[in-house]
Structure formats: structure tokens, C-alpha cells
Scaffold this motif. Structure first.
Motif, PDB file in Angstrom:
ATOM      1  N   CYS A 175      36.895   8.828  77.003  1.00  0.00           N
ATOM      2  CA  CYS A 175      36.535   8.690  75.593  1.00  0.00           C
ATOM      3  C   CYS A 175      36.970   9.953  74.848  1.00  0.00           C
ATOM      4  O   CYS A 175      36.544  11.053  75.193  1.00  0.00           O
ATOM      5  CB  CYS A 175      35.026   8.480  75.480  1.00  0.00           C
ATOM      6  N   VAL A 176      37.828   9.791  73.853  1.00  0.00           N
ATOM      7  CA  VAL A 176      38.397  10.939  73.136  1.00  0.00           C
ATOM      8  C   VAL A 176      38.204  10.766  71.626  1.00  0.00           C
ATOM      9  O   VAL A 176      37.966   9.661  71.148  1.00  0.00           O
ATOM     10  CB  VAL A 176      39.901  11.093  73.458  1.00  0.00           C
ATOM     11  N   PRO A 177      38.336  11.857  70.862  1.00  0.00           N
ATOM     12  CA  PRO A 177      38.181  11.767  69.402  1.00  0.00           C
ATOM     13  C   PRO A 177      39.304  10.959  68.753  1.00  0.00           C
ATOM     14  O   PRO A 177      40.415  10.891  69.266  1.00  0.00           O
ATOM     15  CB  PRO A 177      38.231  13.234  68.944  1.00  0.00           C
ATOM     16  N   THR A 178      38.986  10.368  67.615  1.00  0.00           N
ATOM     17  CA  THR A 178      39.984   9.607  66.853  1.00  0.00           C
ATOM     18  C   THR A 178      40.230  10.215  65.474  1.00  0.00           C
ATOM     19  O   THR A 178      40.823   9.578  64.618  1.00  0.00           O
ATOM     20  CB  THR A 178      39.514   8.149  66.672  1.00  0.00           C
ATOM     21  N   LEU A 179      39.772  11.447  65.270  1.00  0.00           N
ATOM     22  CA  LEU A 179      39.883  12.071  63.951  1.00  0.00           C
ATOM     23  C   LEU A 179      41.330  12.108  63.477  1.00  0.00           C
ATOM     24  O   LEU A 179      41.615  11.842  62.293  1.00  0.00           O
ATOM     25  CB  LEU A 179      39.300  13.493  64.004  1.00  0.00           C
ATOM     26  N   HIS A 180      42.265  12.424  64.370  1.00  0.00           N
ATOM     27  CA  HIS A 180      43.669  12.516  63.960  1.00  0.00           C
ATOM     28  C   HIS A 180      44.208  11.174  63.461  1.00  0.00           C
ATOM     29  O   HIS A 180      44.958  11.120  62.479  1.00  0.00           O
ATOM     30  CB  HIS A 180      44.528  13.035  65.115  1.00  0.00           C
ATOM     31  N   VAL A 181      43.788  10.097  64.129  1.00  0.00           N
ATOM     32  CA  VAL A 181      44.245   8.763  63.727  1.00  0.00           C
ATOM     33  C   VAL A 181      43.601   8.338  62.414  1.00  0.00           C
ATOM     34  O   VAL A 181      44.271   7.809  61.518  1.00  0.00           O
ATOM     35  CB  VAL A 181      43.945   7.738  64.841  1.00  0.00           C
ATOM     36  N   GLU A 182      42.305   8.572  62.285  1.00  0.00           N
ATOM     37  CA  GLU A 182      41.601   8.164  61.069  1.00  0.00           C
ATOM     38  C   GLU A 182      42.119   8.911  59.844  1.00  0.00           C
ATOM     39  O   GLU A 182      42.275   8.321  58.766  1.00  0.00           O
ATOM     40  CB  GLU A 182      40.097   8.402  61.233  1.00  0.00           C
ATOM     41  N   LEU A 183      42.393  10.198  59.989  1.00  0.00           N
ATOM     42  CA  LEU A 183      42.940  10.957  58.857  1.00  0.00           C
ATOM     43  C   LEU A 183      44.300  10.407  58.442  1.00  0.00           C
ATOM     44  O   LEU A 183      44.581  10.235  57.247  1.00  0.00           O
ATOM     45  CB  LEU A 183      43.064  12.431  59.241  1.00  0.00           C
ATOM     46  N   ALA A 184      45.158  10.129  59.421  1.00  0.00           N
ATOM     47  CA  ALA A 184      46.489   9.613  59.112  1.00  0.00           C
ATOM     48  C   ALA A 184      46.415   8.232  58.465  1.00  0.00           C
ATOM     49  O   ALA A 184      47.152   7.941  57.514  1.00  0.00           O
ATOM     50  CB  ALA A 184      47.334   9.566  60.377  1.00  0.00           C
ATOM     51  N   LYS A 185      45.530   7.375  58.961  1.00  0.00           N
ATOM     52  CA  LYS A 185      45.397   6.030  58.405  1.00  0.00           C
ATOM     53  C   LYS A 185      44.875   6.071  56.969  1.00  0.00           C
ATOM     54  O   LYS A 185      45.389   5.383  56.084  1.00  0.00           O
ATOM     55  CB  LYS A 185      44.455   5.194  59.278  1.00  0.00           C
ATOM     56  N   ARG A 186      43.860   6.868  56.735  1.00  0.00           N
ATOM     57  CA  ARG A 186      43.249   6.899  55.402  1.00  0.00           C
ATOM     58  C   ARG A 186      44.173   7.491  54.341  1.00  0.00           C
ATOM     59  O   ARG A 186      44.154   7.066  53.186  1.00  0.00           O
ATOM     60  CB  ARG A 186      41.949   7.713  55.438  1.00  0.00           C
ATOM     61  N   LEU A 187      44.976   8.463  54.736  1.00  0.00           N
ATOM     62  CA  LEU A 187      45.783   9.190  53.758  1.00  0.00           C
ATOM     63  C   LEU A 187      47.261   8.801  53.790  1.00  0.00           C
ATOM     64  O   LEU A 187      48.053   9.331  53.016  1.00  0.00           O
ATOM     65  CB  LEU A 187      45.639  10.696  53.996  1.00  0.00           C
ATOM     66  N   GLY A 188      47.626   7.880  54.688  1.00  0.00           N
ATOM     67  CA  GLY A 188      49.007   7.428  54.752  1.00  0.00           C
ATOM     68  C   GLY A 188      49.971   8.499  55.227  1.00  0.00           C
ATOM     69  O   GLY A 188      51.115   8.582  54.753  1.00  0.00           O
ATOM     70  N   LEU A 189      49.540   9.312  56.190  1.00  0.00           N
ATOM     71  CA  LEU A 189      50.356  10.422  56.688  1.00  0.00           C
ATOM     72  C   LEU A 189      50.852  10.151  58.105  1.00  0.00           C
ATOM     73  O   LEU A 189      50.349   9.259  58.789  1.00  0.00           O
ATOM     74  CB  LEU A 189      49.535  11.717  56.673  1.00  0.00           C
ATOM     75  N   SER A 190      51.809  10.946  58.534  1.00  0.00           N
ATOM     76  CA  SER A 190      52.329  10.829  59.889  1.00  0.00           C
ATOM     77  C   SER A 190      51.524  11.692  60.851  1.00  0.00           C
ATOM     78  O   SER A 190      51.002  12.752  60.480  1.00  0.00           O
ATOM     79  CB  SER A 190      53.794  11.270  59.939  1.00  0.00           C
ATOM     80  N   ILE A 191      51.451  11.218  62.097  1.00  0.00           N
ATOM     81  CA  ILE A 191      50.887  12.013  63.191  1.00  0.00           C
ATOM     82  C   ILE A 191      52.068  12.602  63.947  1.00  0.00           C
ATOM     83  O   ILE A 191      52.879  11.877  64.526  1.00  0.00           O
ATOM     84  CB  ILE A 191      50.038  11.150  64.135  1.00  0.00           C
TER      85      ILE A 191
END
Length: 349
Positions: A228-244
Motif C-alpha cells: 500500500c503506497v501513497p497516491t498523492l502524486h497521481v491525485e495532484l496530476a489528475k486534479r491539475l492536468g499535469l504530467s508525472i
């Protein structure tokens, strides 16, 4: 009795201040000394400190060896697992010492120590224009790769855990901000990251922390084992339309580093968070399989497991793992292990 109780708190406060004083003196002295030492001396010191830590840290060594057993099965002998674990300690020691040594790096000199592999320059240019979420695991020198991008004009907002001694926190903050980054505490971190990213800024995150199953996490397969790992990086990219932006920094024997940037993942707002988190991790796992000594094997990467009896460890998972119904519920039904316990069975949270 009241007089004695009044004395003890004062004594504890004085001892705490004294301890903080010596800790600060040691850290400040290290920060002054290491940039003045030859590079070869830093490398030798890293190997020595790492070997001593490997031998002295009984619990961490046990965790590292069991992690390697579960991740690779019979691919490595016990002697080879010990070699990899010792190398992991040595590279972590080098990462720590190089953070202090990095005061020697400047925007003009960092190229002497780093080779960059950027497969698609247009992805980086797009990130420069719009902002991006930059991610890496605890692989190689995760500290210096962030610093290099600061010298290249990418100013990251980085989340870091505070030390109990606030003066030491300030020292590490100063070191990590050497190339222009902004280091923030964990409190209200997501709001601060979102504000920075909305201003076409950049966020730097470590993605391989093992956290308790919950809303801010996802269940992914790591070396064939569920974690089980954090999803903060994915959620930020999804909400703001940015690249990971994904990448790793591998230490080389000569004291230099090799940085590989992988694909830029730009998720749509409706894409599955768990699948995206898995996609990011897959890049990192490939790098770890190629250079296993570069990962932090002494860390408990599999605290929770979806299989096995309540009172005994499961042979496929490390000794420290605990059965978790919450983790089972996070795994898609078609991917759940066959010997997962029923959801209504009492287990560790």
C-alpha cells in the motif's frame, strides 16, 4: 515529594537542551567539513559507515534480507542477499554524506558529477512551461537528483519530515534548498503543493513509502507482492492536468551519478488512480531489479499483506507483515489472491 517532582522536569529539560546542543554541533561541523574533503575520501567513508551500519543494525539487516528473499525468491543465494543488503546500507550512507558534501555543487559545476539521460526533451520542455509532479523512489541518491533539477531551473516544492531538534531541521532544510527548492513540513502539505503547482511550479515526491490502507493510498503489486503506497502524486496530476515525471539517480563507482528520466505520464481526470500508481511503480521496479543494491531494503515495504493466517506470517511475505482486511478490500476482486481471508474476518487494520 512535591519538591522532587518539581526538580525532575527541570532536569529533563536541561538534558534535552544539552543533547540538542551536541547534536547541532555535530551536524553543523559535518556540514562544514564534508564539502572540504576529497571526493575519494567521501566514497571511502560511505563504504565504511555503510558496512558498520549493516553489521550493527541487527533488526534492519534482518528486514533487508527477508525483503530480498520475498522479492527475488531463489534468484539470489543467502551470500548474495547479504552482499546486496550491505551495498544498500553503503549507498544510503553515501546519499546521506553526499547531501552534506553537495554544498560544493553549483549551477556551473554539477555537470562534472552527473550524466543525464532524457529520452524526450519535449516532455521536459512541456513540464518547464506548465509545471509537473516529479517522482522517484528511495533509490540511489534521491536527494541529489532533486538538487540537480534545481540547478537546471526547476524549482521544486519538497515535503520533508521535521526532526525533533528544530535546529537540525533547519540545517537539512538549508542543504536541500541549496539549488533553489522550497522545503515544506508535512502539515498541510497537499494544500501547499497544490498552490505551488497552480503557479506553474514543480513538486518533488518519494512514492515508495508503505502507508496504512486508506483514502490517500492504493494497493499495488511490488515484486509480485501486494503493498500500500501513497497516491498523492497521481491525485495532484489528475486534479491539475499535469504530467508525472518519473526517474532515478544511480550512483557510479567513481563517485559520479547517472540519471535516467522515464516516460512523462499525463493522466486524464477519470483515469483509475490505482492503475496509474502501478504504472509509475513499474518503471522503478525495473530499475531496482537491474541494480537491487540501490534500493532501501532495510525499510519495511510490506507492513500489510492480503493473505495468510491471523496469528502467523505468510511464507511469501516478510516476517513483519500483518494481515489486513483493509488492504484486501482495496485490491480489485479479479486480482485478489486466492487465499485472501473473507472480508468479515477479524484482522489487523
Amino acid at each position: 515529594m512535591r519538591h522532587r517532582n518539581a526538580i525532575f522536569p527541570n532536569t529533563k529539560r536541561h538534558l534535552k537542551k544539552l543533547r540538542y546542543f551536541f547534536e547541532t554541533a555535530l551536524i553543523e561541523s559535518t556540514a562544514w567539513l564534508l564539502p572540504r574533503l576529497p571526493r575519494s575520501f567521501i566514497l571511502g567513508l560511505s563504504r565504511s559507515f555503510g558496512t558498520i551500519a549493516y553489521l550493527a543494525d541487527t533488526r534492519g539487516r534482518k528486514t533487508a534480507l527477508d525483503n530480498l528473499r520475498c522479492a527475488f525468491g531463489d534468484r539470489y543465494t543467502l551470500a548474495e542477499r547479504k552482499r546486496i543488503a550491505r551495498g544498500s546500507y553503503q549507498i544510503f550512507a553515501r546519499t546521506f554524506l553526499d547531501l552534506f558534501w553537495s554544498a560544493r555543487l553549483t549551477a556551473e559545476t554539477w555537470q562534472q558529477f552527473f550524466t543525464l539521460h532524457l529520452p524526450k526533451l519535449e516532455d521536459e520542455e512541456q513540464a518547464r512551461q506548465t509545471g509537473a509532479v516529479w517522482v522517484t523512489p528511495h533509490f540511489g541518491n534521491f536527494e541529489l537528483v532533486s538538487m540537480v533539477w534545481g540547478f537546471r531551473g526547476f524549482k521544486f516544492t519538497v515535503v520533508a519530515q521535521d526532526f525533533k531538534n528544530p535546529t537540525i531541521t533547519n540545517v537539512f532544510k538549508r542543504l536541500r534548498e541549496h539549488s533553489g527548492h522550497d522545503v515544506i513540513p508535512q502539515e498541510n502539505a497537499m494544500l501547499k503543493l497544490m498552490k505551488a503547482l497552480k503557479r506553474q511550479g514543480h513538486a518533488g515526491l518519494l512514492t515508495d513509502l508503505n502507508i496504512e490502507p486508506g483514502k490517500a493510498s492504493a494497493a499495488i503489486q511490488c515484486f509480485g507482492l501486494w503493498t500500500c503506497v501513497p497516491t498523492l502524486h497521481v491525485e495532484l496530476a489528475k486534479r491539475l492536468g499535469l504530467s508525472i515525471m518519473t526517474g532515478v539517480c544511480r550512483p557510479l563507482p567513481d563517485g559520479k551519478y547517472e540519471v535516467h528520466i522515464y516516460e512523462a505520464i499525463k493522466p486524464g481526470p477519470d483515469e483509475d488512480t490505482r492503475e496509474l500508481t502501478q504504472r509509475v511503480w513499474n518503471h522503478f521496479e525495473k530499475a531496482i531489479r537491474e541494480h537491487p543494491e540501490c534500493w532501501l531494503w532495510m525499510y519495511k515495504h510490506w507492513r500489510y499483506r492480503p493473505v495468510g493466517e491471523l496469528s502467523a506470517p505468510h511464507p511469501d511475505y516478510p516476517y513483519y507483515s500483518n494481515l489486513s482486511n483493509a488492504l484486501i478490500d482495496m485490491i480489485p476482486p479479479d486480482l485478489r489472491p486466492q487465499d485472501s481471508v473473507p472480508p468479515n474476518c477479524a484482522a489487523a487494520p
